[in-house]
Design a protein around this motif. Structure first.
Motif, PDB file in Angstrom:
ATOM      1  N   VAL A 195      31.303  33.753  48.614  1.00 39.48           N
ATOM      2  CA  VAL A 195      31.399  32.266  48.419  1.00 39.48           C
ATOM      3  C   VAL A 195      32.819  32.054  47.677  1.00 39.48           C
ATOM      4  N   SER A 196      32.814  32.776  46.458  1.00 34.00           N
ATOM      5  CA  SER A 196      33.859  32.282  45.320  1.00 34.00           C
ATOM      6  C   SER A 196      35.162  32.711  46.177  1.00 34.00           C
TER       7      SER A 196
ATOM      8  N   TYR B  82      35.921  32.751  49.362  1.00 32.09           N
ATOM      9  CA  TYR B  82      36.302  31.949  50.146  1.00 32.09           C
ATOM     10  C   TYR B  82      36.860  30.682  49.747  1.00 32.09           C
ATOM     11  N   TRP B  83      36.197  30.148  48.540  1.00 31.82           N
ATOM     12  CA  TRP B  83      36.838  28.817  48.043  1.00 31.82           C
ATOM     13  C   TRP B  83      37.925  29.057  47.141  1.00 31.82           C
TER      14      TRP B  83
ATOM     15  N   ARG C   1      40.939  29.256  49.704  1.00 30.02           N
ATOM     16  CA  ARG C   1      41.209  27.954  50.146  1.00 30.02           C
ATOM     17  C   ARG C   1      41.921  26.891  49.102  1.00 30.02           C
ATOM     18  N   SER C   2      41.623  27.500  47.782  1.00 25.77           N
ATOM     19  CA  SER C   2      42.398  26.629  46.719  1.00 25.77           C
ATOM     20  C   SER C   2      43.510  27.066  46.164  1.00 25.77           C
TER      21      SER C   2
ATOM     22  N   HIS D 209      44.812  32.103  52.560  1.00 30.24           N
ATOM     23  CA  HIS D 209      44.636  30.421  52.318  1.00 30.24           C
ATOM     24  C   HIS D 209      44.620  29.717  53.741  1.00 30.24           C
TER      25      HIS D 209
ATOM     26  N   GLN E  20      41.417  27.848  55.097  1.00 29.93           N
ATOM     27  CA  GLN E  20      41.675  26.545  55.404  1.00 29.93           C
ATOM     28  C   GLN E  20      41.225  25.855  56.409  1.00 29.93           C
TER      29      GLN E  20
ATOM     30  N   SER F 283      35.432  27.899  58.735  1.00 30.45           N
ATOM     31  CA  SER F 283      34.146  27.520  58.149  1.00 30.45           C
ATOM     32  C   SER F 283      33.812  28.867  57.143  1.00 30.45           C
ATOM     33  N   LEU F 284      33.123  28.495  56.230  1.00 30.93           N
ATOM     34  CA  LEU F 284      32.576  29.968  55.523  1.00 30.93           C
ATOM     35  C   LEU F 284      31.856  30.782  56.408  1.00 30.93           C
TER      36      LEU F 284
ATOM     37  N   THR G  36      37.107  29.914  39.645  1.00 34.27           N
ATOM     38  CA  THR G  36      37.278  29.141  40.724  1.00 34.27           C
ATOM     39  C   THR G  36      36.366  27.915  40.411  1.00 34.27           C
TER      40      THR G  36
ATOM     41  N   HIS H 165      33.315  24.614  43.456  1.00 36.44           N
ATOM     42  CA  HIS H 165      32.969  25.095  44.608  1.00 36.44           C
ATOM     43  C   HIS H 165      31.508  25.065  44.915  1.00 36.44           C
TER      44      HIS H 165
END
Length: 289
Positions: A117-118, A120-121, A124-125, A132, A136, A139-140, A224, A227
């Protein structure tokens, strides 16, 4: 009767004679741990940072960057490689084979669902992260089930199993049970320390005792921000991450049990919370490490 080692008589890691290798697994609190390590390394000792991309700026954020740095290290004369007391970065276990003096490893791993999860976000960021655009656009759940990167397939086991010579590798070269067994053997090796991000303070206590280090700064780097928590995940997302990272789950459980086993054997002062050590120090007038 054998006297139990205490803070005052335990062995201290000798950077002049041995090399300490920190495997920095992405999204496992490595930058925060590095801040602690920087306070423990003697100022006159050399460190080699495999994450440094100053010589390959075009590869910033790319897995190939770490291959380039590993190749740079391996191509050095042995005498030069042996000058480094601390080697660290995003790399697989095995670099000790390119250093002729004694080596020990320290690593921190993370609960696999939390880590995915970390990651992934984070991807994205961070615009220059190599995942990236993909993160973007997906989905997860799609991210976790994809073959976008070898990092999504039991990455913690992959880096600790001593089978992969380079950081980047073919996603079709899947991690298997033999890899998991080798990674667990690395965790169980009494010369190494493998910590748990979810039990970071306990990890620091073990590191201090094992290597003879002092209390140092506790800071958080490269976290991160903002999120969603894993409590908000849907069952399909959790199941997909667990299925894809089932060997990392085995590794994490083995490392957690080994951490607790070693902590159970520590001298009393290493197992006390910080506030209680201060309280006892004030009551007794004695130094409690």
């Amino acid at each position: 009767m054998t006297r139990r080692k205490t803070a005052s008589n335990m062995n201290k890691f000798n950077f002049a004679e041995s090399a300490l290798i920190f495997i920095h697994i992405p999204k496992c609190g490595g930058n925060s741990f590095l801040a602690y390590m920087e306070s423990q390394i003697p100022k006159n000792m050399l460190a080699f940072d495999l994450n440094d991309h100053s010589r390959t700026p075009e590869l910033n954020g790319q897995p190939e960057k770490y291959d380039a740095r590993l190749s740079e290290f391996k191509s050095m004369p042995l005498e030069e490689r042996n000058k480094y007391a601390f080697v660290y970065g995003h790399m697989p276990q095995g670099i000790h084979k390119h250093i002729s003096r004694p080596c020990q490893y320290v690593t921190i791993i993370r609960e696999p669902v939390n880590r995915m999860v970390s990651l992934y976000w984070f991807a994205r960021s961070v615009p220059n992260h190599y995942l990236h655009s993909f993160a973007q656009q997906h989905s997860l759940l799609e991210f976790a089930q994809s073959d976008a990167s070898f990092e999504l397939d039991n990455q913690q086991t992959r880096l600790l199993c001593n089978r992969y010579d380079c950081y980047s590798s073919d996603i079709n070269d899947r991690v298997n049970q033999d890899d998991a067994d080798r990674a667990i053997a690395h965790v169980m090796n009494p010369r190494n320390v493998t910590g748990i991000l979810e039990e970071y303070q306990k990890t620091l206590r073990l590191v201090r005792h094992h290597f003879g280090f002092q209390v140092g700064p506790t800071v958080r780097r490269n976290v991160t921000r903002s999120h969603p928590s894993i409590q908000g995940l849907i069952p399909d997302e959790i199941d997909a991450i667990k299925e894809r990272n089932r060997f990392d789950i085995q590794l994490y459980e083995a490392a957690r049990l080994e951490l607790h086993r070693r902590l159970d054997g520590l001298p009393r002062q290493f197992c006390l919370p910080k506030f209680l050590r201060r309280f006892l120090k004030g009551r007794s007038g004695n130094r409690v490490s």
